[in-house]
Motif scaffolding. Structure first.
Motif, mmCIF file in Angstrom:
data_model
loop_
_atom_site.group_PDB
_atom_site.id
_atom_site.type_symbol
_atom_site.label_atom_id
_atom_site.label_comp_id
_atom_site.label_asym_id
_atom_site.label_seq_id
_atom_site.Cartn_x
_atom_site.Cartn_y
_atom_site.Cartn_z
ATOM 1 N N LEU A 113 0.823 -1.212 0.000
ATOM 2 C CA LEU A 113 0.000 0.000 0.000
ATOM 3 C C LEU A 113 0.856 1.261 0.000
ATOM 4 C CD1 LEU A 113 -2.868 1.212 0.227
ATOM 5 C CD2 LEU A 113 -2.576 1.142 2.693
ATOM 6 N N ILE A 114 1.851 1.300 0.862
ATOM 7 C CA ILE A 114 2.704 2.489 0.963
ATOM 8 C C ILE A 114 3.523 2.657 -0.314
ATOM 9 C CG2 ILE A 114 4.662 3.489 2.201
ATOM 10 C CD1 ILE A 114 3.383 2.112 4.737
ATOM 11 N N SER A 115 4.028 1.564 -0.845
ATOM 12 C CA SER A 115 4.811 1.634 -2.075
ATOM 13 C C SER A 115 3.951 2.089 -3.253
ATOM 14 C CB SER A 115 5.433 0.276 -2.375
ATOM 15 O OG SER A 115 6.302 0.356 -3.472
ATOM 16 N N ALA A 116 2.755 1.554 -3.361
ATOM 17 C CA ALA A 116 1.861 1.949 -4.451
ATOM 18 C C ALA A 116 1.432 3.408 -4.310
ATOM 19 C CB ALA A 116 0.637 1.040 -4.476
ATOM 20 N N ALA A 117 1.244 3.871 -3.080
ATOM 21 C CA ALA A 117 0.832 5.260 -2.847
ATOM 22 C C ALA A 117 1.929 6.253 -3.213
ATOM 23 C CB ALA A 117 0.417 5.444 -1.397
ATOM 24 N N THR A 118 3.174 5.810 -3.191
ATOM 25 C CA THR A 118 4.288 6.697 -3.530
ATOM 26 C C THR A 118 4.684 6.554 -5.000
ATOM 27 O OG1 THR A 118 5.865 5.055 -2.715
ATOM 28 C CG2 THR A 118 5.221 6.801 -1.200
ATOM 29 N N ASN A 119 3.798 5.973 -5.811
ATOM 30 C CA ASN A 119 3.969 5.849 -7.254
ATOM 31 C C ASN A 119 5.244 5.123 -7.657
ATOM 32 O OD1 ASN A 119 1.551 7.209 -7.842
ATOM 33 N ND2 ASN A 119 2.559 9.188 -7.591
ATOM 34 N N ASN A 120 5.591 4.068 -6.934
ATOM 35 C CA ASN A 120 6.711 3.232 -7.344
ATOM 36 C C ASN A 120 6.257 2.302 -8.462
ATOM 37 O OD1 ASN A 120 8.755 4.117 -5.564
ATOM 38 N ND2 ASN A 120 7.831 2.963 -3.910
ATOM 39 N N GLY A 121 7.190 1.823 -9.215
ATOM 40 C CA GLY A 121 6.869 0.887 -10.277
ATOM 41 C C GLY A 121 6.431 -0.454 -9.712
ATOM 42 N N VAL A 126 6.335 -4.895 -5.523
ATOM 43 C CA VAL A 126 6.510 -6.304 -5.159
ATOM 44 C C VAL A 126 7.635 -6.450 -4.134
ATOM 45 C CG1 VAL A 126 7.191 -8.577 -6.032
ATOM 46 C CG2 VAL A 126 5.555 -7.194 -7.316
ATOM 47 N N MET A 127 8.751 -5.764 -4.365
ATOM 48 C CA MET A 127 9.882 -5.842 -3.434
ATOM 49 C C MET A 127 9.500 -5.296 -2.054
ATOM 50 S SD MET A 127 12.159 -7.473 -4.955
ATOM 51 C CE MET A 127 13.393 -7.326 -3.718
ATOM 52 N N HIS A 128 8.763 -4.199 -2.010
ATOM 53 C CA HIS A 128 8.345 -3.621 -0.733
ATOM 54 C C HIS A 128 7.313 -4.505 -0.040
ATOM 55 C CE1 HIS A 128 9.696 0.569 -2.301
ATOM 56 N NE2 HIS A 128 10.705 -0.134 -1.810
ATOM 57 N N THR A 129 6.500 -5.202 -0.808
ATOM 58 C CA THR A 129 5.546 -6.155 -0.229
ATOM 59 C C THR A 129 6.294 -7.281 0.467
ATOM 60 O OG1 THR A 129 3.936 -5.649 -1.947
ATOM 61 C CG2 THR A 129 3.654 -7.736 -0.765
#
Length: 146
Positions: A113-121, A126-129
């Motif tokens: 969620l946090i990674s997607a909210a910060t507009n990461n690819g 996936v890596m942050h998950t």
């Protein structure tokens, strides 16, 4: 042969902040935000103080920069902690149990969620998950050791 022993114990301080919004889910989320945000702000202040002591000066503009950094890092770390704690409480409530699986799921969902909210690819998400799930699981296992 003589043996000397040294024994003792080390306990960490316990800080409890009473947050009562009338909703236990929200109470835990705000509590996580405040506690981890305070840790991040303290860390930023300690780093800045160390750097100023190394230079031997502490100019006024540096104090303002330090306060801004303390606020920014406290808010960032606190938000991550709040999201994680909220996810963990929600998953525990849905599953009806508190165990390492709940920690893993909440860490993974928080990381995503946090990674997607910060507009990461997609690859970063996936890596942050994976990282979020691994860190949360490790923390839960470490808590079981004590």
């Amino acid at each position: 042969m003589a043996h000397n022993r040294c024994s003792g114990s080390l306990t960490s301080p316990r800080v409890d902040v009473l947050v009562d919004t009338g909703n236990t889910f929200l109470d835990h989320t705000v509590d996580g935000f405040l506690k981890i945000g305070a840790v991040a702000a303290t860390r930023a202040a300690a780093e800045e103080t160390f750097q100023c002591l190394g230079r031997g000066e502490f100019p006024k503009h540096k104090l303002e920069d330090t306060l801004k950094r303390m606020f920014r890092e406290g808010a960032c770390w606190g938000t991550v902690a709040g999201v994680y704690v909220g996810m963990e409480r929600g998953i525990e409530r849905i599953r009806g149990t508190r165990d390492w699986k709940s920690a893993m799921l909440s860490g993974a969902l928080s990381g995503a969620l946090i990674s997607a909210a910060t507009n990461n690819g997609r690859d970063k998400v996936v890596m942050h998950t994976i990282t979020g799930g691994a860190i949360a699981t490790a923390a839960e296992f470490l808590n079981c050791l004590t």
